[in-house]
Design a protein around this motif. Sequence first.
Motif, PDB file in Angstrom:
ATOM      1  N   GLN A   1       0.810  -1.211   0.000  1.00  0.00           N
ATOM      2  CA  GLN A   1       0.000   0.000   0.000  1.00  0.00           C
ATOM      3  C   GLN A   1       0.849   1.269   0.000  1.00  0.00           C
ATOM      4  O   GLN A   1       0.456   2.276  -0.571  1.00  0.00           O
ATOM      5  N   HIS A   2       2.032   1.218   0.617  1.00  0.00           N
ATOM      6  CA  HIS A   2       2.882   2.400   0.732  1.00  0.00           C
ATOM      7  C   HIS A   2       4.170   2.198  -0.051  1.00  0.00           C
ATOM      8  O   HIS A   2       4.679   1.075  -0.160  1.00  0.00           O
ATOM      9  N   ASP A   3       4.728   3.285  -0.583  1.00  0.00           N
ATOM     10  CA  ASP A   3       5.902   3.171  -1.445  1.00  0.00           C
ATOM     11  C   ASP A   3       7.162   2.786  -0.672  1.00  0.00           C
ATOM     12  O   ASP A   3       8.150   2.363  -1.260  1.00  0.00           O
ATOM     13  N   TRP A   4       7.150   2.908   0.650  1.00  0.00           N
ATOM     14  CA  TRP A   4       8.323   2.553   1.442  1.00  0.00           C
ATOM     15  C   TRP A   4       8.216   1.150   2.046  1.00  0.00           C
ATOM     16  O   TRP A   4       9.111   0.700   2.748  1.00  0.00           O
ATOM     17  N   VAL A   5       7.110   0.484   1.785  1.00  0.00           N
ATOM     18  CA  VAL A   5       6.924  -0.896   2.260  1.00  0.00           C
ATOM     19  C   VAL A   5       7.387  -1.852   1.173  1.00  0.00           C
ATOM     20  O   VAL A   5       7.044  -1.695   0.003  1.00  0.00           O
ATOM     21  N   LYS A   6       8.174  -2.859   1.560  1.00  0.00           N
ATOM     22  CA  LYS A   6       8.763  -3.795   0.604  1.00  0.00           C
ATOM     23  C   LYS A   6       8.119  -5.177   0.734  1.00  0.00           C
ATOM     24  O   LYS A   6       7.697  -5.569   1.825  1.00  0.00           O
ATOM     25  N   PRO A   7       8.045  -5.902  -0.378  1.00  0.00           N
ATOM     26  CA  PRO A   7       7.563  -7.283  -0.286  1.00  0.00           C
ATOM     27  C   PRO A   7       8.525  -8.121   0.552  1.00  0.00           C
ATOM     28  O   PRO A   7       9.738  -7.913   0.522  1.00  0.00           O
ATOM     29  N   VAL A   8       7.984  -9.059   1.297  1.00  0.00           N
ATOM     30  CA  VAL A   8       8.803  -9.903   2.145  1.00  0.00           C
ATOM     31  C   VAL A   8       9.754 -10.748   1.303  1.00  0.00           C
ATOM     32  O   VAL A   8       9.350 -11.384   0.326  1.00  0.00           O
ATOM     33  N   SER A   9      11.029 -10.722   1.667  1.00  0.00           N
ATOM     34  CA  SER A   9      12.048 -11.572   1.044  1.00  0.00           C
ATOM     35  C   SER A   9      12.846 -12.200   2.177  1.00  0.00           C
ATOM     36  O   SER A   9      13.610 -11.503   2.858  1.00  0.00           O
ATOM     37  N   VAL A  10      12.663 -13.494   2.368  1.00  0.00           N
ATOM     38  CA  VAL A  10      13.323 -14.164   3.476  1.00  0.00           C
ATOM     39  C   VAL A  10      14.840 -14.062   3.356  1.00  0.00           C
ATOM     40  O   VAL A  10      15.548 -13.818   4.335  1.00  0.00           O
ATOM     41  N   GLY A  11      15.350 -14.226   2.134  1.00  0.00           N
ATOM     42  CA  GLY A  11      16.796 -14.158   1.930  1.00  0.00           C
ATOM     43  C   GLY A  11      17.373 -12.821   2.320  1.00  0.00           C
ATOM     44  O   GLY A  11      18.401 -12.747   3.015  1.00  0.00           O
ATOM     45  N   ILE A  12      16.720 -11.736   1.906  1.00  0.00           N
ATOM     46  CA  ILE A  12      17.213 -10.400   2.244  1.00  0.00           C
ATOM     47  C   ILE A  12      17.079 -10.137   3.740  1.00  0.00           C
ATOM     48  O   ILE A  12      17.975  -9.559   4.370  1.00  0.00           O
ATOM     49  N   LEU A  13      15.975 -10.578   4.333  1.00  0.00           N
ATOM     50  CA  LEU A  13      15.800 -10.387   5.767  1.00  0.00           C
ATOM     51  C   LEU A  13      16.845 -11.148   6.573  1.00  0.00           C
ATOM     52  O   LEU A  13      17.293 -10.679   7.623  1.00  0.00           O
ATOM     53  N   LEU A  14      17.253 -12.302   6.083  1.00  0.00           N
ATOM     54  CA  LEU A  14      18.290 -13.053   6.784  1.00  0.00           C
ATOM     55  C   LEU A  14      19.613 -12.295   6.789  1.00  0.00           C
ATOM     56  O   LEU A  14      20.403 -12.415   7.734  1.00  0.00           O
ATOM     57  N   LEU A  15      19.873 -11.522   5.739  1.00  0.00           N
ATOM     58  CA  LEU A  15      21.074 -10.686   5.742  1.00  0.00           C
ATOM     59  C   LEU A  15      21.036  -9.713   6.909  1.00  0.00           C
ATOM     60  O   LEU A  15      22.060  -9.447   7.550  1.00  0.00           O
ATOM     61  N   SER A  16      19.840  -9.182   7.197  1.00  0.00           N
ATOM     62  CA  SER A  16      19.700  -8.268   8.321  1.00  0.00           C
ATOM     63  C   SER A  16      19.883  -8.991   9.647  1.00  0.00           C
ATOM     64  O   SER A  16      20.472  -8.446  10.586  1.00  0.00           O
ATOM     65  N   VAL A  17      19.371 -10.206   9.735  1.00  0.00           N
ATOM     66  CA  VAL A  17      19.506 -10.981  10.967  1.00  0.00           C
ATOM     67  C   VAL A  17      20.982 -11.176  11.307  1.00  0.00           C
ATOM     68  O   VAL A  17      21.402 -11.048  12.460  1.00  0.00           O
ATOM     69  N   PHE A  18      21.787 -11.455  10.272  1.00  0.00           N
ATOM     70  CA  PHE A  18      23.206 -11.724  10.488  1.00  0.00           C
ATOM     71  C   PHE A  18      24.090 -10.494  10.273  1.00  0.00           C
ATOM     72  O   PHE A  18      25.318 -10.607  10.206  1.00  0.00           O
ATOM     73  N   LEU A  19      23.477  -9.319  10.152  1.00  0.00           N
ATOM     74  CA  LEU A  19      24.194  -8.043  10.040  1.00  0.00           C
ATOM     75  C   LEU A  19      25.134  -8.024   8.843  1.00  0.00           C
ATOM     76  O   LEU A  19      26.279  -7.558   8.933  1.00  0.00           O
ATOM     77  N   LEU A  20      24.648  -8.474   7.703  1.00  0.00           N
ATOM     78  CA  LEU A  20      25.436  -8.480   6.477  1.00  0.00           C
ATOM     79  C   LEU A  20      24.905  -7.491   5.441  1.00  0.00           C
ATOM     80  O   LEU A  20      25.538  -7.297   4.394  1.00  0.00           O
ATOM     81  N   GLN A  21      23.764  -6.867   5.723  1.00  0.00           N
ATOM     82  CA  GLN A  21      23.113  -6.038   4.715  1.00  0.00           C
ATOM     83  C   GLN A  21      23.940  -4.833   4.301  1.00  0.00           C
ATOM     84  O   GLN A  21      23.836  -4.348   3.181  1.00  0.00           O
ATOM     85  N   GLY A  22      24.775  -4.334   5.196  1.00  0.00           N
ATOM     86  CA  GLY A  22      25.546  -3.128   4.902  1.00  0.00           C
ATOM     87  C   GLY A  22      26.680  -3.325   3.917  1.00  0.00           C
ATOM     88  O   GLY A  22      27.321  -2.353   3.522  1.00  0.00           O
ATOM     89  N   TRP A  23      26.910  -4.563   3.481  1.00  0.00           N
ATOM     90  CA  TRP A  23      27.941  -4.807   2.472  1.00  0.00           C
ATOM     91  C   TRP A  23      27.426  -4.565   1.059  1.00  0.00           C
ATOM     92  O   TRP A  23      28.185  -4.655   0.095  1.00  0.00           O
TER      93      TRP A  23
ATOM     94  N   PHE B   1       3.542   6.345  12.125  1.00  0.00           N
ATOM     95  CA  PHE B   1       2.811   7.603  11.965  1.00  0.00           C
ATOM     96  C   PHE B   1       2.606   7.930  10.489  1.00  0.00           C
ATOM     97  O   PHE B   1       1.538   8.410  10.097  1.00  0.00           O
ATOM     98  N   VAL B   2       3.613   7.685   9.661  1.00  0.00           N
ATOM     99  CA  VAL B   2       3.468   7.938   8.225  1.00  0.00           C
ATOM    100  C   VAL B   2       2.343   7.079   7.656  1.00  0.00           C
ATOM    101  O   VAL B   2       1.509   7.554   6.865  1.00  0.00           O
ATOM    102  N   ALA B   3       2.305   5.806   8.051  1.00  0.00           N
ATOM    103  CA  ALA B   3       1.266   4.908   7.554  1.00  0.00           C
ATOM    104  C   ALA B   3      -0.121   5.359   7.998  1.00  0.00           C
ATOM    105  O   ALA B   3      -1.099   5.255   7.243  1.00  0.00           O
ATOM    106  N   ALA B   4      -0.205   5.870   9.230  1.00  0.00           N
ATOM    107  CA  ALA B   4      -1.508   6.247   9.774  1.00  0.00           C
ATOM    108  C   ALA B   4      -1.991   7.602   9.270  1.00  0.00           C
ATOM    109  O   ALA B   4      -3.197   7.789   9.031  1.00  0.00           O
ATOM    110  N   PHE B   5      -1.069   8.556   9.093  1.00  0.00           N
ATOM    111  CA  PHE B   5      -1.481   9.932   8.816  1.00  0.00           C
ATOM    112  C   PHE B   5      -0.960  10.473   7.490  1.00  0.00           C
ATOM    113  O   PHE B   5      -1.343  11.572   7.087  1.00  0.00           O
ATOM    114  N   GLY B   6      -0.074   9.729   6.829  1.00  0.00           N
ATOM    115  CA  GLY B   6       0.476  10.187   5.565  1.00  0.00           C
ATOM    116  C   GLY B   6       1.609  11.173   5.749  1.00  0.00           C
ATOM    117  O   GLY B   6       1.774  11.761   6.825  1.00  0.00           O
TER     118      GLY B   6
END
Length: 376
Positions: A114-136, A324-329
């Motif tokens: 619904q919002h332009d800053w919301v992303k579709p769920v990607s387990v692989g990408i989220l796992l990068l965040s779990v293991f703190l690898l996303q910043g590479w 707040f952005v989601a609720a009030f725009g």
Amino acid sequence: MTPAGGAGAETRSVPGRPRLDSLTGLRWWAAFGVFLYHMLNFAPVPVLSSFAPYGNSGVAFFFVLSGFVLSYSAKATTTTRNFYWRRFARIYPAHLIALLLAIPVFYSFSPDPQHDWVKPVSVGILLLSVFLLQGWSRDPAILFSGNPAAWTLTVEAFFYALHPWLNRALDLLRSRGATVLILAAFVVALGYRVAVVLSPQMWWAALPLPITRLNEFIIGMGLARLMLLGIRIPIRPILGYLLLAGFILWQVLGNRFGFDDVLFVWARNLHEEILVGVFALVILTVGTRDAHGRRSLLRARPLLHLGAWSFAFYLVHATVMYVFVAAFGKQPPSFANLLWYVPVFAIALLLSWALYRFVERPLELRMRRWGDRSLN
């Protein structure tokens, strides 16, 4: 430190070294600057919006402070594996809870969010965040995955991995060598930024952030070495504060009135590197003042509490704001938007207190006690 670095208890835990509690107060102001920067995405305020972008440089301040605190608080009796465990205990429990809070806000199972800053769920990408690898990655979908604020923890994890080895080399330096190291790291940072500005299409412009931000951490380590060697510069912190305020004001006025002279243009291009130099001066002068036992408003109890909560605040404030952005725009620019800052800030601060009080601090203490018994 990033918001993850920890300048509170760590600078007080080494017998024989002066307490540098004012650094904890400084942490809070850096975190608050990042908060103001992110609020531009929800409720921009005229005039304030010209200054708020420089709040993002609070991240650079945290990286410098992280190098300083880790080296200043280093103990010869701490093994490398216990150092790594203590760093894990410092950042990971709060990171994991903040990540779980962020996922429902920033992700959706719908292929058309619904919002332009919301992303579709990607387990692989989220796992990068779990293991703190996303910043590479420089891909925004990966770099800002999971909890968008947590890319800095990838950078910190890289710093942590290097610190025991860098610190051993640093211990060999005297005051002149430490000064040369600081200046060399600063010059390399300036040179890299000039190269990126002149040739943004070249490969070096896409280097991962843990590599490009390493100079900030090394500068902090060099500052700590000077403090440990007993170097105390006879400059009051007010000079650093005035330089910081003056530089930002010059940049804001120049952007507003279209300054186009060479000095201003290059100062704008190199503003973050210049601010790193100012941050280094602030840290050294504030540390010197504490080492001399002089009065400091940064050691006021409310600021010490806020500084202790600053890591948690950094991790959760964007999540709260986007609720707040989601609720009030997203709000159009207006002075009335200042009213939005009150509830966003209050809820983020309350949540950060709870995260610190019930997760970050108790788990860190338990994990550290285990590490001290089993890993030293």
